[in-house]
Design a protein around this motif. Structure first.
Motif, PDB file in Angstrom:
ATOM      1  N   PHE A   1       0.643  -1.414  -0.201  1.00  0.00           N
ATOM      2  CA  PHE A   1      -0.205   0.174  -0.196  1.00  0.00           C
ATOM      3  C   PHE A   1       0.316   1.658  -0.031  1.00  0.00           C
ATOM      4  CE2 PHE A   1      -2.469   3.521   2.019  1.00  0.00           C
ATOM      5  CZ  PHE A   1      -3.849   3.385   1.215  1.00  0.00           C
ATOM      6  N   ASN A   2       1.846   1.489   0.696  1.00  0.00           N
ATOM      7  CA  ASN A   2       2.670   2.441   1.076  1.00  0.00           C
ATOM      8  C   ASN A   2       3.867   2.677   0.220  1.00  0.00           C
ATOM      9  OD1 ASN A   2       0.551   3.930   2.416  1.00  0.00           O
ATOM     10  ND2 ASN A   2       2.178   2.909   4.654  1.00  0.00           N
ATOM     11  N   ARG A   3       4.779   1.039   0.210  1.00  0.00           N
ATOM     12  CA  ARG A   3       5.587   1.057  -1.024  1.00  0.00           C
ATOM     13  C   ARG A   3       6.706   1.849  -0.808  1.00  0.00           C
ATOM     14  NH1 ARG A   3       2.276   1.342  -5.083  1.00  0.00           N
ATOM     15  NH2 ARG A   3       2.682   2.561  -6.225  1.00  0.00           N
ATOM     16  N   VAL A   4       6.950   2.019   0.835  1.00  0.00           N
ATOM     17  CA  VAL A   4       8.337   2.737   1.105  1.00  0.00           C
ATOM     18  C   VAL A   4       9.520   1.773   0.763  1.00  0.00           C
ATOM     19  CG1 VAL A   4       8.912   4.421   3.050  1.00  0.00           C
ATOM     20  CG2 VAL A   4       6.940   4.318   2.353  1.00  0.00           C
ATOM     21  N   PRO A   5      10.439   1.501   0.785  1.00  0.00           N
ATOM     22  CA  PRO A   5      11.552   0.136   1.152  1.00  0.00           C
ATOM     23  C   PRO A   5      12.449   0.863   3.048  1.00  0.00           C
ATOM     24  CG  PRO A   5      12.042   1.662  -0.240  1.00  0.00           C
ATOM     25  CD  PRO A   5      11.091   2.422  -0.437  1.00  0.00           C
ATOM     26  N   SER A   6      12.424  -0.008   3.249  1.00  0.00           N
ATOM     27  CA  SER A   6      13.145   0.012   4.393  1.00  0.00           C
ATOM     28  C   SER A   6      14.096   0.027   4.628  1.00  0.00           C
ATOM     29  CB  SER A   6      13.123  -2.008   5.247  1.00  0.00           C
ATOM     30  OG  SER A   6      14.189  -2.945   4.838  1.00  0.00           O
ATOM     31  N   LEU A   7      14.882   0.744   5.770  1.00  0.00           N
ATOM     32  CA  LEU A   7      16.270   1.065   5.780  1.00  0.00           C
ATOM     33  C   LEU A   7      17.372  -0.038   5.618  1.00  0.00           C
ATOM     34  CD1 LEU A   7      17.858   3.603   5.933  1.00  0.00           C
ATOM     35  CD2 LEU A   7      18.206   3.591   8.501  1.00  0.00           C
ATOM     36  N   LEU A   8      17.011  -0.564   6.381  1.00  0.00           N
ATOM     37  CA  LEU A   8      17.752  -2.273   7.475  1.00  0.00           C
ATOM     38  C   LEU A   8      16.593  -3.337   6.901  1.00  0.00           C
ATOM     39  CD1 LEU A   8      19.550  -0.430  10.371  1.00  0.00           C
ATOM     40  CD2 LEU A   8      20.464  -1.224   7.180  1.00  0.00           C
ATOM     41  N   GLY A   9      16.638  -4.274   6.979  1.00  0.00           N
ATOM     42  CA  GLY A   9      16.052  -5.379   6.680  1.00  0.00           C
ATOM     43  C   GLY A   9      14.914  -5.444   5.819  1.00  0.00           C
ATOM     44  N   ARG A  10      14.132  -5.217   6.477  1.00  0.00           N
ATOM     45  CA  ARG A  10      12.594  -5.426   5.667  1.00  0.00           C
ATOM     46  C   ARG A  10      12.093  -5.296   6.134  1.00  0.00           C
ATOM     47  NH1 ARG A  10       8.477  -9.313   6.901  1.00  0.00           N
ATOM     48  NH2 ARG A  10       9.345 -10.758   8.065  1.00  0.00           N
ATOM     49  N   GLY A  11      10.128  -5.010   5.741  1.00  0.00           N
ATOM     50  CA  GLY A  11       8.987  -3.739   6.622  1.00  0.00           C
ATOM     51  C   GLY A  11       8.512  -4.628   6.466  1.00  0.00           C
TER      52      GLY A  11
ATOM     53  N   MET B   1      12.738   0.939   9.369  1.00  0.00           N
ATOM     54  CA  MET B   1      11.767   2.259   8.432  1.00  0.00           C
ATOM     55  C   MET B   1      13.115   3.143   8.106  1.00  0.00           C
ATOM     56  SD  MET B   1      10.132  -0.274   7.505  1.00  0.00           S
ATOM     57  CE  MET B   1       8.676   1.049   5.866  1.00  0.00           C
ATOM     58  N   PRO B   2      12.938   3.812   7.088  1.00  0.00           N
ATOM     59  CA  PRO B   2      13.442   5.226   7.086  1.00  0.00           C
ATOM     60  C   PRO B   2      13.042   6.410   7.679  1.00  0.00           C
ATOM     61  CG  PRO B   2      12.195   4.706   5.178  1.00  0.00           C
ATOM     62  CD  PRO B   2      12.079   3.582   5.994  1.00  0.00           C
ATOM     63  N   GLN B   3      14.148   7.247   7.636  1.00  0.00           N
ATOM     64  CA  GLN B   3      13.434   8.960   8.581  1.00  0.00           C
ATOM     65  C   GLN B   3      12.175   9.050   8.159  1.00  0.00           C
ATOM     66  OE1 GLN B   3      16.476  11.864   8.128  1.00  0.00           O
ATOM     67  NE2 GLN B   3      15.606  12.735   9.809  1.00  0.00           N
ATOM     68  N   ARG B   4      11.806   9.343   7.491  1.00  0.00           N
ATOM     69  CA  ARG B   4      10.924  10.075   6.712  1.00  0.00           C
ATOM     70  C   ARG B   4       9.388   9.025   7.472  1.00  0.00           C
ATOM     71  NH1 ARG B   4      10.124  12.776   1.321  1.00  0.00           N
ATOM     72  NH2 ARG B   4       8.420  13.644   2.661  1.00  0.00           N
TER      73      ARG B   4
END
Lengths: 822, 265
Positions: free
Chosen positions: A126-136, A183-186
């Protein structure tokens, strides 16, 4: 092209050879461009690029609005079965659910509260935001593996950004979870939680979730609202417990609360126009300053322009050269301005953390750079055009043939300079007046009579553990024992149950026995322990407050505030009168979500009637900018819900005592969780939208006004210094003829005064006009004419101070030297 | 081209009935009152007269730095009295080279850049040609070795030589020099006059304003101005000596001057 490069080279050389001119001009523009760019950075970060989520422009957040409570917004929750129907709404492409929960992270000296957002398994797609480390969170998470994904902020704060965190085990409550990603900062989906977990009915505490929807391309929120409204009304008919009597569903875009505001806080559309006007004014003042400097410098360059013209430079060519030089200045200013803007743009985010999206991130990116380039170009043209046109047509013959060149500057040039400086003074006065009013308004908030004492008091609360304390008696006993336990903690001066002001209690219908009832008759209702009023230093004006025994018994007693007594009990003695609250019946019947304990009403309250035993002084209870609402306090044990709240008064800073308080609670019951992030009453006060907005306006306008004042002083200094340089010969002659230094000083001041007073007069008129407009945005601004007068006086004094150094220089002229140079 | 042969060449400059009135508040000052003058190609003309006689005003109008109030001015066969600012700039750039008493170099530009300046205002000139012209001009006045210096680093004589190089760089039709030795000592003054004479010998048309008869003697022809009119040498001496002037005499001298000018056509 080579000619432009030549102009560019000459412009750079000119700045290098005149470092003071360059520094002042660049700084003048840097302030204006910096402020404007900061404004754009902010708008870009919080409006244009506020969210990192895919298709966030099509993502909507459903809310319910009750026409009777227009300021109250409610979110509706859906069961899995309802969610399946909801997903089929024709306007929707997809929906995603989330619900917050609190866990206790163990395995350290004291447990730490962490907030977790359960999200449906389709969140990743739904959001399609890639994780910063590992996975979401992903579709294959079925809840059996106990996985957790950390938020960026929590990862930084708790694990110092350890890149080896993936795979680590965390104990949350009584289960062990494996960290599978960061997850990333934003990415702060779900209200800035510390962690994310996959939502499965086996694990999440509440099957009812809040659902966001993504609209199909081309469908508007209004069109979708109509479809959803009918559906949700059907849900409400099936199970009315979670819905108000009257409501309509409104789907709002993610950005709407930010731009249009929420029921409780004004949107950016409320504050931004005022700030935007301020930054444009500052930019104009900076441009005027540069024009002044260029005109003064240009007069000294008259000879150069005459030479260029004599050897064939056309007017357009000279204008182009001067504009290129101006662009060199404005782009240098823009470079510095971008650095300033980075820090300035962050200020509103820090001062109003609850107004802006948590996903917003101030960055110097391509759009921001492009904007500053456009502003720099416009500013360069704006401040450079007037001097360029003026100097593009020099009196070649006169200038070239002069055997001893003097840069006399025409009357027209002096008039232009005086007009510019007067305009600059006028605009500065407007900024000073608004800043003064905003600061006075904020000072008013600081000095505001709250009616209670917020210092050194912290709100400590927590939920009752699942499956325990189901009865009223058990809960009352537990809350009292824990209160006594906290009271014994070192540094604690007092502990009382009750709601935290200034937005205490909730609004409800009521009636006074024996008096006619209006349909719109509502009052705030808050719960308070027997020592609550003493702890908050709220004076009891009449009657009494229940004692601790009465409070433990949960007797149907009430204390009203002055406003209540005046509005609803006028002409009679409030003491002994009875109030009826139908809401008590509703509380008795309330069915909580599965897994949550039902509310427990005191057995001493058999009906809906409460007897008034006292009247307390009014205190702020409905936000800082609204009138005090009628309020009724009832014993804290009248109805006990899913948890408890204590107001803990401490010696000194209450946060310093928090560790000891937590240790005390842990010693009493190691399984007792606390609401995360303890709030002091001062913090609650400072995080109200009114406080934050007034503080933001005060600080920003204070900065802008100080910058404008500095620019005006520099501008005036330049003009006076220029005039003195032009009149050196005249002063020399006057002194040769016997003029005293004082008379030369007077001459300089007298020549400055009309410009300063003229600018001030125009500024006063503008400020008076602008004051009415600014009052719309800054309700707490003071409208005191003394502030305007004070701002004008400050400006005149500053202007005269700016004239002192050149005036002293004029008075120190050696007549012989001056006449020789003539 | 020598001065002797130049008298047979067609007129480069021809002015008729030229007037210039300055209006200051409510006072009219007649700086030039019906001046007639022609300058042939290759001529070296010196204009002299007492202070305030209008010689510098006339030179400014000749150089298109100023516009006349009345009369006609033909430069290189084209009427230029009433051109707009842009056209006058263009003609100044292409046809006229200036040498001023106070050098009028731009302090923030190097010697090279000062000489290059008029060429930068000429559209379409390749940079190689510009460079070549600047180099040649500086070499012509023996200042090529100082091309990276700034004017403030040069002596007065050197600055004037740079000014001459700047005037030459654009290959103008005429060099207009306004008291070119006024700010120089006698040695440097002589050097500049020698340079102008050499340029004239090479074919340049020169019109120079000077109040010094020694320098005026370098020119092939001398024009005297008095009270805004052209007068003859002897007449000038007499007018200067007489407190009351005879307008008809002046008028006769002008006619004579026109006659001389006509003969040169």
């Amino acid at each position: 092209m080579s000619a432009v490069l030549q102009d560019l080279r000459f412009g750079l050389r000119g700045l290098r050879k005149n470092p003071s001119f360059a520094a002042v001009a660049i700084l003048s523009l840097a302030l204006g461009i910096g402020a404007t760019t900061a404004m754009f950075s902010l708008i870009y970060a919080v409006v244009l690029d506020a969210y990192p989520y895919a298709d966030h422009q099509r993502t909507v957040n459903p809310i319910m609005r009750d026409p009777e409570h227009p300021t109250a917004w409610m979110w509706f929750v859906l069961t899995p079965a309802q969610a399946a129907i909801y997903r089929q709404t024709p306007a929707f492409e997809d929906i995603v659910g989330e619900i917050g929960h609190e866990f206790e992270m163990r395995g350290q000296d004291l447990p730490e509260n962490v907030t977790v957002a359960y999200v449906t398994l389709n969140e990743g797609s739904f959001n399609r935001v890639p994780s910063l480390l590992g996975r979401g969170i992903q579709a294959s998470d079925d809840g059996k593996q106990n996985v957790v994904v950390l938020s960026y902020k929590y990862w930084l704060r708790r694990f110092n950004g350890d890149r080896g965190i993936v795979g680590r085990k965390l104990q949350l409550d009584d289960r062990v979870y494996q960290v599978v990603g960061v997850m990333p900062q934003r990415y702060t989906f779900g209200g800035k939680p510390d962690m994310y977990m996959p939502s499965t009915l086996d694990t999440q505490p509440n099957p009812r979730m809040i659902y966001f929807a993504k609209l199909k391309p081309g469908v508007t929120a209004e069109q979708a609202s109509a479809q959803v409204d009918a559906l949700v009304h059907q849900f409400a008919k099936e199970d009315p417990r979670y819905y108000p009597k009257n409501f309509h569903v409104h789907l709002q875009y993610l950005i709407d609360p930010v731009t249009k505001g929420t029921g409780a806080s004004p949107g950016l559309a409320h504050t931004f126009p005022l700030i935007f006007l301020a930054v444009v004014t500052l930019l104009l003042i900076g441009c005027a300053n540069c024009s002044i400097l260029l005109l003064a410098r240009g007069t000294a360059r008259t000879h150069e322009f005459a030479v260029r013209s004599a050897v064939g430079a056309t007017r357009g060519r000279i204008i182009r050269q001067l504009l290129v030089e101006c662009l060199v200045i404005s782009f240098s200013g823009a470079a510095l301005g971008i650095v300033l803007s980075y820090f300035l743009a962050k200020l509103p985010l820090e001062l109003l953390p609850n107004v802006f999206p948590s996903e917003a991130l101030i960055r110097v990116n391509l759009p921001v750079l492009a904007f500053s380039v456009v502003v720099a170009t416009l500013a360069g043209l704006l401040f450079g055009l007037l001097p360029a046109i003026r100097f593009s047509r020099p009196n070649i013959s006169e200038t070239m043939q002069a055997s001893a060149r003097r840069n006399t500057g025409s009357k027209g040039a002096r008039a232009t300079l005086n007009t510019l400086i007067a305009g600059q003074i006028a605009l500065t006065l407007v900024l000073l007046a608004v800043a003064g009013a905003a600061i006075a308004g904020f000072m008013g908030l600081l000095r505001m009579h709250l009616g209670y004492e917020p210092t050194s008091t912290v709100l400590v609360g927590g939920p009752f553990a699942k499956g325990t304390l189901s009865g009223w008696q058990e809960r009352t006993a537990y809350v009292e024992q824990l209160r006594q336990q906290i009271a014994t903690t070192a540094g604690v001066l007092g502990v009382e149950n009750g709601d935290a002001p200034p937005n205490s209690g909730f609004e409800t219908d009521f009636s006074v026995v024996g008096r006619p009832t209006s349909q719109k008759q509502k009052t705030h209702m808050a719960q308070a322990g027997s020592g609550y009023f003493a702890l908050l230093k709220m004076p009891v004006l009449r009657g009494r407050v229940w004692n601790s025994t009465e409070n433990r018994q949960g007797l149907p007693l009430a204390v009203v505030n002055e406003t209540f007594a005046k509005r609803f009990l006028a002409g009679s003695d409030p003491i002994g009168q009875q109030i009826s609250w139908p809401v008590i019946d509703e509380i008795r019947k309330e069915t909580p979500p599965p897994g949550f304990p039902p509310p427990a009403v005191s057995p001493a309250i058999t009906g809906t009637l409460f007897q008034i035993v006292g009247v307390v002084a009014d205190s702020v209870n409905d936000g800082l900018d609204k009138p005090i609402a009628p309020e009724v306090y009832i014993p804290s044990t009248s109805a006990l819900f899913g948890g408890f709240n204590y107001l803990v008064h401490t010696q000194g800073d209450p946060l310093a005592s928090m560790h000891a308080i937590q240790a005390s609670i842990h010693a009493f019951n190691p399984n007792q969780k606390l609401w995360s992030d303890p709030y002091t009453l001062e913090r609650i006060l400072h995080e109200t939208p009114e406080w934050g907005q007034q503080r933001l306006v005060s600080i920003l306008f204070g900065i802008f006004a100080a910058a404008a004042l500095a620019l005006a002083i520099v501008g005036l200094y330049s003009v006076v210094a220029f005039a003195v340089a032009q009149r050196t010969g005249e002063f020399g002659i006057r002194m040769a003829l016997g003029a005293q230094r004082e008379s030369i000083l007077g001459l300089v001041f007298r020549s400055t005064l009309p410009t300063v007073l003229g600018g001030t007069a125009v500024g006063l008129v503008l400020a008076a006009v602008f004051r009415h407009a600014s009052a719309r945005w800054s309700e707490n601004s003071s409208q005191n004419p003394l502030i305007l007068a004070g701002a004008a006086l400050l400006l005149v004094v500053a202007a005269l101070l700016a004239s002192i150094p050149p005036a002293r220089r004029a008075a120190a002229i050696d007549p012989m030297q001056a006449l020789r140079s003539e | 081209m020598s001065a002797a042969t130049a008298t047979t060449a067609p007129n480069l400059i021809h002015i008729e009935q030229l007037t210039k009135v300055f209006f200051t508040d409510e006072i009219e000052t007649h700086a030039l009152s019906g001046v007639h003058l022609s300058i042939g190609r290759g001529e070296y003309v010196a204009m002299s007269g007492p202070s305030g006689c209008g010689k510098s005003t006339l030179l400014s109008i000749l150089g298109l730095l100023d516009t006349p109030t009345g009369g006609q001015y033909t430069l290189n066969g084209k009427e230029v009295a009433n051109l707009n600012f842009a056209d006058r700039s263009r003609i100044r750039n292409q046809e006229i080279g200036f040498i001023f008493q106070s050098f009028n170099l731009i302090g923030d530009l190097t010697v090279y850049e000062n000489v290059e300046l008029p060429l930068t205002y000429r559209s379409g000139m390749p940079s190689t040609e510009r460079k070549d012209r600047v180099q040649r001009s500086l070499e012509r006045v023996n200042m090529a070795h100082r091309m990276r210096h700034y004017p403030a680093q040069l002596s007065g004589g050197q600055q004037q030589r740079v000014a001459v190089a700047r005037a030459l760089a654009g290959s103008p039709s005429i060099l207009l020099a306004d008291e070119p030795t006024g700010n120089l000592d006698s040695k440097n003054g002589e050097a500049v006059m020698k340079l102008l004479a050499e340029l004239h010998d090479e074919g340049a048309t020169i019109c120079m304003v000077t109040h010094d008869p020694r320098f005026a003697a370098h020119a092939g022809r001398q024009v005297h101005l008095f009270d805004g009119k052209v007068v003859a040498e002897g007449e000038l001496q007499r007018l200067l000596a007489e407190p009351e002037r005879n307008p008809s005499t002046v008028s006769g001298i002008e006619r004579e001057d026109r006659k001389v000018a006509g003969e040169t056509r």
